[in-house]
Design a protein around this motif. Structure first.
Motif, PDB file in Angstrom:
ATOM      1  N   GLU A   1      57.596  64.308  58.378  1.00 47.70           N
ATOM      2  CA  GLU A   1      57.924  64.472  59.743  1.00 47.70           C
ATOM      3  C   GLU A   1      57.488  65.806  60.461  1.00 47.70           C
ATOM      4  O   GLU A   1      57.534  66.246  61.681  1.00 47.70           O
ATOM      5  CB  GLU A   1      59.053  64.053  60.233  1.00 47.70           C
ATOM      6  CG  GLU A   1      60.201  64.993  59.219  1.00 47.70           C
ATOM      7  CD  GLU A   1      61.699  64.635  59.543  1.00 47.70           C
ATOM      8  OE1 GLU A   1      61.977  63.489  60.010  1.00 47.70           O
ATOM      9  OE2 GLU A   1      62.641  65.453  59.030  1.00 47.70           O
ATOM     10  N   SER A   2      57.462  66.815  59.355  1.00 44.05           N
ATOM     11  CA  SER A   2      57.201  68.361  59.878  1.00 44.05           C
ATOM     12  C   SER A   2      55.661  68.592  59.725  1.00 44.05           C
ATOM     13  O   SER A   2      55.433  69.808  59.550  1.00 44.05           O
ATOM     14  CB  SER A   2      57.944  69.228  59.224  1.00 44.05           C
ATOM     15  OG  SER A   2      59.428  68.885  59.610  1.00 44.05           O
ATOM     16  N   ALA A   3      54.756  67.546  59.161  1.00 41.62           N
ATOM     17  CA  ALA A   3      53.457  67.847  59.051  1.00 41.62           C
ATOM     18  C   ALA A   3      52.798  68.523  60.039  1.00 41.62           C
ATOM     19  O   ALA A   3      53.123  68.653  61.423  1.00 41.62           O
ATOM     20  CB  ALA A   3      52.677  66.625  58.596  1.00 41.62           C
ATOM     21  N   ALA A   4      51.513  69.291  59.712  1.00 39.90           N
ATOM     22  CA  ALA A   4      50.829  69.996  60.611  1.00 39.90           C
ATOM     23  C   ALA A   4      49.283  70.347  60.353  1.00 39.90           C
ATOM     24  O   ALA A   4      49.334  70.255  59.093  1.00 39.90           O
ATOM     25  CB  ALA A   4      51.667  71.557  60.765  1.00 39.90           C
ATOM     26  N   VAL A   5      48.832  70.422  61.391  1.00 42.80           N
ATOM     27  CA  VAL A   5      47.395  70.912  61.254  1.00 42.80           C
ATOM     28  C   VAL A   5      47.281  72.408  61.057  1.00 42.80           C
ATOM     29  O   VAL A   5      47.836  72.932  62.120  1.00 42.80           O
ATOM     30  CB  VAL A   5      46.204  70.286  62.224  1.00 42.80           C
ATOM     31  CG1 VAL A   5      44.733  70.881  62.153  1.00 42.80           C
ATOM     32  CG2 VAL A   5      46.292  68.831  62.633  1.00 42.80           C
TER      33      VAL A   5
ATOM     34  N   ALA B   1      41.829  63.932  63.171  1.00 46.00           N
ATOM     35  CA  ALA B   1      42.992  64.590  62.793  1.00 46.00           C
ATOM     36  C   ALA B   1      44.234  64.247  63.552  1.00 46.00           C
ATOM     37  O   ALA B   1      45.421  64.297  63.049  1.00 46.00           O
ATOM     38  CB  ALA B   1      42.796  66.006  63.129  1.00 46.00           C
ATOM     39  N   ASP B   2      44.321  63.814  64.904  1.00 49.05           N
ATOM     40  CA  ASP B   2      45.451  63.552  65.491  1.00 49.05           C
ATOM     41  C   ASP B   2      46.017  62.492  65.228  1.00 49.05           C
ATOM     42  O   ASP B   2      47.161  62.181  64.720  1.00 49.05           O
ATOM     43  CB  ASP B   2      45.064  63.296  67.000  1.00 49.05           C
ATOM     44  CG  ASP B   2      44.697  64.665  67.956  1.00 49.05           C
ATOM     45  OD1 ASP B   2      45.087  65.688  67.142  1.00 49.05           O
ATOM     46  OD2 ASP B   2      44.139  64.707  68.794  1.00 49.05           O
ATOM     47  N   ALA B   3      45.184  61.126  64.777  1.00 48.40           N
ATOM     48  CA  ALA B   3      45.620  59.959  64.056  1.00 48.40           C
ATOM     49  C   ALA B   3      46.422  60.177  62.765  1.00 48.40           C
ATOM     50  O   ALA B   3      47.247  59.738  62.336  1.00 48.40           O
ATOM     51  CB  ALA B   3      44.637  58.955  64.009  1.00 48.40           C
TER      52      ALA B   3
END
Lengths: 362, 362
Positions: A322-326, A308-310
Motif C-alpha cells: 500500500e505504500s509502494a512508490a516509483v 508503471a502506473d498500472a
C-alpha cells in the motif's frame, strides 16, 4: 530462442559474463573470513564470485539471483536456499522461524515462481531451551500456513555448547514457474521504472534496537512478511522485468546488483524512497543510510516505464504494497552504476554496501 | 489407489500413524537440547516427533524418511536437506564438502529419485581461512561432478568469532522420481531379505581416530561416496521394498526405523554383517558396537526374499557394493523390534542408538 548448440541466447550471455568474470578474476584480498563477507554487499559478492562461482562453474549460480531456475522433467521450477543466523532470535514483529519461512518464500516469489515446498535444517547448540525451539517451530508453521507452503522435510544437528549460538535455521524452497514472464537482468532496458514495494529499513532497525545497544525506544516492528501475493498482483498487471527482495545490503545493494547485471544505469530520486520517520531518526543516530538497511518484507521491481502506473496501482491494492512508490528509472549511462538525486538537488553515486554496519541481521 | 477424498491408501495409513503418534504424544523430557538430540537415535526421533512433526503436521514430514516425495505440476520429485557440522572438517578419505554433497545425493537415491540439483548454504565463523573454504568448495564441486548433480544456488552467512565452529554446510537436494517402484515401509512384508551394501562403520571410526582422542593409527578412510549408481543397479534388479542410508545412528538405528515404520520384526545374523577387522578392533577399544557407528557410503535395503540373490548379485557388480551381504530377514513377530542372532548363538534385542557416543560425526 536457441542456437544450434541448444543453449539459449540468455545462457550464452550468462556464460559470456562468467568468462568475463573469470578473466577479471575477482580476488578475495583477505586471508580469513570477515563479517563483511556475510553482509550481502561488495565483500559477499567478491567471496561468492572468487570462491563458489569459480569452483562450481554453473551458469545458474553465476547469475547470483535469489534462486535457480531448473528443469525437472516437463516442469520448470525454482530452487533457493538461505541460512538464518539472526541475533536475537526473537524480536518485535517476528523471530528466526517466520523469517526463515518468509525469506525463502520471497526468494521464490521474486524469481516468478509460486512457492510450494520448504525444507528446514536446524543447527542447535547444546543447552538451547526446548521451549524456544517449540516457539520457533510454531512460528515457522504459522508462516508456512500464511504463505501457502508446506514444510515437508527437515534435519536437526546439535553442536557442543560454545560451538554455536542457540539456533541456526536453513530453509530451502521449491516453487513452480507457471508464468511465461522472462524475469531477469536480460529483460531490463533504459526507460523502465524502478519501484519499491513499501517503506524500507524497518527490519534492520528493529533488530538493532532489539539488541539494546542503543538507548532508543521506538514503536517499530520487523517488516518480515511473505511477498508472493503482492508479487503475483504485480505480475498480473504485466510489464515486469526484474524483481529482487531487499534483504542484506538493503535497497542500495539490490539496485547495484540490478544495474550491474543489466549493464544499465539506475537513477533514484531520494525523496521518492518511502522511509518512515522513526527509521530515518534511528538511522541518523546510528550514522547509517536507510538505503543500506535490510528489509524482510520489501522488494524492488523494474517494470516497463509505460506500464508503471498500472504496476503501482496493482501493488498498492495489496496491504503489503500500500505504500509502494516509483523511486527511479533505468538509464543508458553510466552502465552498472546507481545515481541518487538527493533532496538537496545534487547527484551522487550510490555504491553497494561496503563493510558490515549491522551483522547477523537475518 | 485413491479414495473418494483424493487421499491414497498410503497417505491414510500415514495420517493414521500421525494420529496414533499424537495420541501417544511423545514428550521431550529434557528442558534443553542435548548432544543426543542430534545423534540420529532415539532422542533425535523423540525431538522431531514431539516438536517438528507436531508443529508442521505434514504427512510427508511424519514419515521421517530421508526425503519428501512431492508433486510439482506433472512431475514427481523428492526434496531433502541435511546440515553438516562434522569435526574435524578434513579427515582421511574426505571432508565436509564431499560429505555434504554425497549425503544429500544419497538421501535422494534411497528415496528412489535420480539426483539432479543441490543448493549449498554456508555458515562461516569470522576468521575461517579462505583457503580452507576454497578446499571445501573444490571438494563439493568434484563430488557433484562425480554424482552427476549441479550445485545451482547458495547462500553464505558469517557469524562472529566464537559463535560458530569454522564452517557448517547445509545442502538441500532435488531429484526426479522416474521409476514406478513404491519404496517405503508400506511395501515391506515378512519374508523379505535385508541387505547391507558394504562394510559398516568406517566413516565413524575414521572421524574418531582423526580427532586424535585415541592413540591408534589405522589404515582407515571414511566410506563417503555417492550411492546413486549401486542403488540404480539394485532397483533395476527389481523387488526392492525400502532403502535407507546408514548414517547417524548406524545400521542398528536404520533397522529399527524400518521395523518400526513397517510394523514388522527384523532378525539380523551378526556374523553376516560385513565389518572390517580394523573397525571391529577400534570399536572394541572404544567400547562401542559397530552396528551403531555412522557410515556415509553404505545403505540398508529390504528386498523381496525370492529375489534376494539377484539383488545381491546386482549390488556386488558395482564397486561400491562389492562387499554387499544379506544380513537378515523381515519377520511377523515381534512387530517394531530388531533381533540379533549373535555369534555365540544367542538372540538379543537391538535398540535404536541411545545417547551419543560420537558427536558431530557428519
Amino acid at each position: 530462442m536457441t542456437t544450434e548448440t541448444g543453449a539459449s541466447e540468455r545462457e550464452l550471455r550468462v556464460l559470456e559474463r562468467i568468462e568475463r568474470a573469470r578473466r577479471r578474476r575477482p580476488k578475495v584480498r583477505e586471508e580469513r573470513v570477515t563479517l563483511a563477507h556475510g553482509a550481502g554487499g561488495k565483500a559477499s559478492q567478491t567471496l561468492v564470485e572468487a570462491v563458489f562461482v569459480d569452483a562450481f562453474r554453473d551458469p545458474r549460480l553465476a547469475e547470483l539471483a535469489d534462486g535457480a531456475t531448473l528443469e525437472v522433467g516437463a516442469e520448470r521450477m525454482v530452487l533457493t536456499t538461505d541460512s538464518y543466523v539472526i541475533s536475537p532470535l526473537f524480536f518485535p514483529g517476528g523471530d528466526i522461524g517466520d523469517l526463515a519461512v518468509n525469506g525463502t518464500v520471497n526468494d521464490l516469489a521474486v524469481c516468478g515462481a509460486r512457492p510450494l515446498y520448504l525444507s528446514a535444517g536446524f543447527i542447535l547448540e547444546e543447552g538451547f531451551p526446548i521451549d524456544d525451539l517449540r516457539r520457533v517451530a510454531a512460528s515457522m508453521a504459522a508462516a508456512a500456513a500464511r504463505a501457502g507452503v508446506a514444510v515437508v522435510t527437515g534435519d536437526t544437528k546439535v553442536v557442543q555448547r560454545g560451538k554455536g549460538d542457540g539456533c541456526y535455521v536453513n530453509t530451502a524452497g521449491v516453487g513452480v514457474l507457471e508464468r511465461a514472464d522472462a524475469l531477469g537482468a536480460a529483460a531490463v532496458r533504459p526507460g523502465d521504472a524502478v519501484l519499491v514495494s513499501g517503506p524500507i529499513g524497518e527490519h534492520g532497525v528493529t533488530i538493532m534496537l532489539a539488541r539494546g545497544e542503543l538507548d532508543i525506544e521506538a514503536d517499530l516492528r520487523s517488516d518480515t512478511a511473505p511477498l508472493h501475493e503482492p508479487i503475483a498482483a504485480l505480475l498480473d498487471a504485466g510489464g515486469v522485468r526484474m524483481l529482487r527482495d531487499a534483504t542484506r545490503g538493503g535497497v542500495a545493494t539490490v539496485l547495484n546488483e540490478m544495474a550491474r547485471a543489466a549493464e544499465t544505469g539506475i537513477v533514484v530520486d531520494e525523496d521518492a524512497v518511502p522511509v518512515r520517520p522513526v527509521v530515518n531518526g534511528a538511522c541518523e543516530l546510528l550514522g547509517i543510510d536507510p538505503l543500506y538497511v535490510a528489509c524482510e518484507g520489501r522488494f524492488v521491481a523494474v517494470v516497463d516505464g509505460a506500464r508503471a502506473d498500472a504496476a503501482l496501482a496493482a501493488l498498492r491494492a495489496h496491504p503489503l504494497g500500500e505504500s509502494a512508490a516509483v523511486v527511479g528509472r533505468v538509464v543508458d549511462d553510466p552502465p552498472g552504476l546507481v545515481l541518487l538525486r538527493t533532496s538537496f538537488g545534487g547527484t551522487r553515486v550510490v555504491d553497494m554496501l561496503v563493510g558490515d554496519p549491522l551483522p547477523r541481521i537475518c
